[in-house]
Design a protein around this motif. Structure first.
Motif, PDB file in Angstrom:
ATOM      1  N   ASP A 233       1.060  -1.226  -0.088  1.00  0.00           N
ATOM      2  CA  ASP A 233       0.122  -0.260   0.281  1.00  0.00           C
ATOM      3  C   ASP A 233       0.839   1.811   0.157  1.00  0.00           C
ATOM      4  O   ASP A 233       0.704   2.411   0.838  1.00  0.00           O
ATOM      5  CB  ASP A 233      -0.473  -0.036   1.038  1.00  0.00           C
ATOM      6  CG  ASP A 233      -1.657  -1.586   1.403  1.00  0.00           C
ATOM      7  OD1 ASP A 233      -2.214  -1.510   0.061  1.00  0.00           O
ATOM      8  OD2 ASP A 233      -1.884  -1.972   2.477  1.00  0.00           O
ATOM      9  N   GLU A 250       3.795   6.875   2.368  1.00  0.00           N
ATOM     10  CA  GLU A 250       3.150   6.229   3.821  1.00  0.00           C
ATOM     11  C   GLU A 250       3.128   4.523   2.875  1.00  0.00           C
ATOM     12  O   GLU A 250       2.876   4.700   2.129  1.00  0.00           O
ATOM     13  CB  GLU A 250       1.687   6.104   3.683  1.00  0.00           C
ATOM     14  CG  GLU A 250       1.064   8.150   4.400  1.00  0.00           C
ATOM     15  CD  GLU A 250       0.362   8.906   4.682  1.00  0.00           C
ATOM     16  OE1 GLU A 250      -0.551   7.835   4.988  1.00  0.00           O
ATOM     17  OE2 GLU A 250      -0.114   9.264   3.969  1.00  0.00           O
ATOM     18  N   TRP A 251       3.520   3.135   3.712  1.00  0.00           N
ATOM     19  CA  TRP A 251       3.405   2.241   3.531  1.00  0.00           C
ATOM     20  C   TRP A 251       2.561   1.292   4.720  1.00  0.00           C
ATOM     21  O   TRP A 251       3.090   2.190   5.974  1.00  0.00           O
ATOM     22  CB  TRP A 251       4.573   1.569   2.812  1.00  0.00           C
ATOM     23  CG  TRP A 251       5.719   1.813   3.973  1.00  0.00           C
ATOM     24  CD1 TRP A 251       5.793   0.205   3.968  1.00  0.00           C
ATOM     25  CD2 TRP A 251       6.635   2.720   4.161  1.00  0.00           C
ATOM     26  NE1 TRP A 251       7.294   0.704   5.175  1.00  0.00           N
ATOM     27  CE2 TRP A 251       7.441   2.439   4.764  1.00  0.00           C
ATOM     28  CE3 TRP A 251       6.926   4.259   3.611  1.00  0.00           C
ATOM     29  CZ2 TRP A 251       8.384   3.396   5.535  1.00  0.00           C
ATOM     30  CZ3 TRP A 251       7.602   4.873   4.355  1.00  0.00           C
ATOM     31  CH2 TRP A 251       8.426   5.024   5.356  1.00  0.00           C
ATOM     32  N   THR A 252       3.297   0.448   4.742  1.00  0.00           N
ATOM     33  CA  THR A 252       2.518  -0.759   5.660  1.00  0.00           C
ATOM     34  C   THR A 252       3.501  -1.775   5.470  1.00  0.00           C
ATOM     35  O   THR A 252       4.135  -2.088   4.333  1.00  0.00           O
ATOM     36  CB  THR A 252       0.899  -1.873   5.220  1.00  0.00           C
ATOM     37  OG1 THR A 252       0.032  -0.508   5.734  1.00  0.00           O
ATOM     38  CG2 THR A 252       1.108  -2.848   6.390  1.00  0.00           C
ATOM     39  N   ARG A 255       4.694  -8.004   6.734  1.00  0.00           N
ATOM     40  CA  ARG A 255       4.206  -9.373   7.690  1.00  0.00           C
ATOM     41  C   ARG A 255       5.498 -10.307   7.695  1.00  0.00           C
ATOM     42  O   ARG A 255       5.917 -10.907   7.118  1.00  0.00           O
ATOM     43  CB  ARG A 255       2.949  -9.823   8.032  1.00  0.00           C
ATOM     44  CG  ARG A 255       1.761  -9.054   7.642  1.00  0.00           C
ATOM     45  CD  ARG A 255       0.557  -9.856   8.383  1.00  0.00           C
ATOM     46  NE  ARG A 255      -0.535  -9.256   7.774  1.00  0.00           N
ATOM     47  CZ  ARG A 255      -1.137  -8.182   6.924  1.00  0.00           C
ATOM     48  NH1 ARG A 255      -0.983  -9.391   5.328  1.00  0.00           N
ATOM     49  NH2 ARG A 255      -2.231  -7.749   7.058  1.00  0.00           N
ATOM     50  N   GLU A 261      10.500  -7.886  13.658  1.00  0.00           N
ATOM     51  CA  GLU A 261      10.340  -6.853  13.734  1.00  0.00           C
ATOM     52  C   GLU A 261      10.763  -6.268  12.743  1.00  0.00           C
ATOM     53  O   GLU A 261      12.002  -6.093  12.143  1.00  0.00           O
ATOM     54  CB  GLU A 261       9.880  -5.615  14.690  1.00  0.00           C
ATOM     55  CG  GLU A 261       9.106  -5.733  15.267  1.00  0.00           C
ATOM     56  CD  GLU A 261       9.590  -4.816  16.740  1.00  0.00           C
ATOM     57  OE1 GLU A 261      10.948  -4.942  17.084  1.00  0.00           O
ATOM     58  OE2 GLU A 261       8.620  -4.916  17.415  1.00  0.00           O
ATOM     59  N   PRO A 284       6.909   1.544  13.732  1.00  0.00           N
ATOM     60  CA  PRO A 284       5.163   1.315  13.782  1.00  0.00           C
ATOM     61  C   PRO A 284       4.606   0.652  13.650  1.00  0.00           C
ATOM     62  O   PRO A 284       5.236  -0.849  12.935  1.00  0.00           O
ATOM     63  CB  PRO A 284       5.020   2.042  12.615  1.00  0.00           C
ATOM     64  CG  PRO A 284       6.395   2.089  11.795  1.00  0.00           C
ATOM     65  CD  PRO A 284       7.233   2.172  12.558  1.00  0.00           C
ATOM     66  N   ALA A 285       3.795   0.009  14.840  1.00  0.00           N
ATOM     67  CA  ALA A 285       3.333  -1.170  14.156  1.00  0.00           C
ATOM     68  C   ALA A 285       2.041  -1.586  13.033  1.00  0.00           C
ATOM     69  O   ALA A 285       1.681  -2.068  12.567  1.00  0.00           O
ATOM     70  CB  ALA A 285       2.029  -1.129  15.596  1.00  0.00           C
ATOM     71  N   GLY A 286       1.442  -0.142  12.669  1.00  0.00           N
ATOM     72  CA  GLY A 286       0.767  -0.149  11.309  1.00  0.00           C
ATOM     73  C   GLY A 286       1.122   0.968  10.162  1.00  0.00           C
ATOM     74  O   GLY A 286       2.643   0.292   9.479  1.00  0.00           O
ATOM     75  N   THR A 287       0.609   1.391  10.432  1.00  0.00           N
ATOM     76  CA  THR A 287       1.311   2.390   8.921  1.00  0.00           C
ATOM     77  C   THR A 287       2.446   3.605   9.261  1.00  0.00           C
ATOM     78  O   THR A 287       2.750   4.577  10.164  1.00  0.00           O
ATOM     79  CB  THR A 287       0.376   3.909   8.035  1.00  0.00           C
ATOM     80  OG1 THR A 287      -0.755   3.237   7.766  1.00  0.00           O
ATOM     81  CG2 THR A 287       0.442   4.151   7.119  1.00  0.00           C
TER      82      THR A 287
END
Length: 327
Positions: A233, A250-252, A255, A261, A284-287
């Motif tokens: 994304d 911005e990105w994800t 996993r 991590e 960062p945990a998300g974005t």
């Protein structure tokens, strides 16, 4: 004192020399004399008044196909590596009939028989045409089996006529189809890889439209491969902060499982490594976001993509590429 080699010692007589040559050099390898198969499915499509796009199905060989050679009326006009199965022939004459054939070549220099001859005629020139076609809309696609995708889009318009549609993967043109087509099938892709496609329309005067909206497609993973490790994304936006032009990302992050991590990413700009993004604290945990300034004048085009450093220390897959123009 250095001990002489066996080959240096056995030099007493002609008979020994013969044995030495046989024993030290070994039997000469059999020369590869088998020709590759002839390329099939050859097509030739005029992309403009002075260019033709030639495409073919891959050949097979007992060793490997090292390259392909394209001929026009028996004369070689282009040579490409064995990984490619298409090319553009430029600097042709408008309103002229041409005939193309393709031959496969292996590493030993064996050439296949010529493919079937394919005729094509370049269109008439339109020297006064300076208006580019409209941008193709509605680009869609799907993954088809191993290493292939199918694309479709809406027709573009032009004040004369659209003669071809060019398909780009990131910033490289990889395929072209005739101006009446609105679909294309791209083959030879790697498994488990993110590809970013755009389409441009072109007319006979070589006027090209802007890029369509990008389309990201991820090919199926190969056997034994896990999920993709590419950042997802990715969005890139031109922004001005404190009077300085820049780009905000911005990105994800991917996993990685088992509590691992991702703490580092590499940023590539226009295909070159620009910097490594490292979080000083917890990632960062998300974005994730990152902003960097650019020094080129407004209107400069940038292409950006990322890849993450995985917990095992290896770099993962590349993200989709994003292209933007600064304001």
């Amino acid at each position: 004192m250095q001990r002489p080699t066996v080959c240096a010692v056995l030099t007493c007589s002609a008979a020994v020399l013969v044995l030495t040559a046989a024993g030290c050099a070994g039997a000469p390898p059999d020369r590869d004399t088998e020709k590759p198969t002839s390329p099939g499915g050859v097509t030739a499509q005029a992309g403009s008044a002075t260019s033709v796009h030639v495409m073919w199905d891959r050949s097979t060989d007992n060793e490997a196909v090292a390259g392909y050679e394209v001929y026009e009326d028996g004369a070689r006009v282009e040579a490409v590596t064995g990984e490619r199965n298409m090319t553009d022939i430029d600097r042709l004459t408008p309103s002229t009939a041409y005939t193309f054939t393709v031959r496969a070549r292996d590493a030993a220099g064996n050439l296949s028989a010529p493919s079937d001859a394919v005729p094509v005629t370049t269109p008439a020139p339109t020297p006064d045409d300076r208006k580019a076609p409209s941008v193709p809309g509605g680009l869609r696609g799907r993954v088809e089996g191993d290493g292939a995708v199918g694309l479709s889009w809406r027709r573009a318009t032009d004040d004369t006529a659209v003669t071809s549609y060019d398909i780009y993967q990131e910033d490289s043109r990889i395929h072209s189809v005739r101006g009446t087509a609105t679909t294309a099938r791209i083959t030879g892709l790697r498994p488990g890889t993110v590809y970013t496609f755009t389409v441009r329309a072109r007319d006979a005067a070589e006027n090209s439209s802007g890029d369509s909206a990008p389309l990201d497609l991820t090919t199926a993973p190969g056997r034994g491969e896990g999920p993709s490790t590419a950042p997802r994304d990715l969005r890139a936006t031109a922004r001005t902060k404190d009077g300085a032009r820049g780009i905000e990302l911005e990105w994800t992050p991917p996993r990685v499982g088992r509590g691992g991590e991702v703490r580092e990413h590499q940023l590539f700009i226009d295909g070159e490594l620009a910097t490594t993004i490292v979080w000083g604290g917890d990632p960062p945990a998300g974005t994730a976001t990152y902003h960097f300034t650019v020094g080129e004048p407004p209107g400069t085009r940038y292409s950006v993509k990322l890849r993450a450093k995985l917990p095992d220390g290896k770099w993962g897959d590349f993200s989709a590429q994003r292209t933007l123009v600064t304001r």
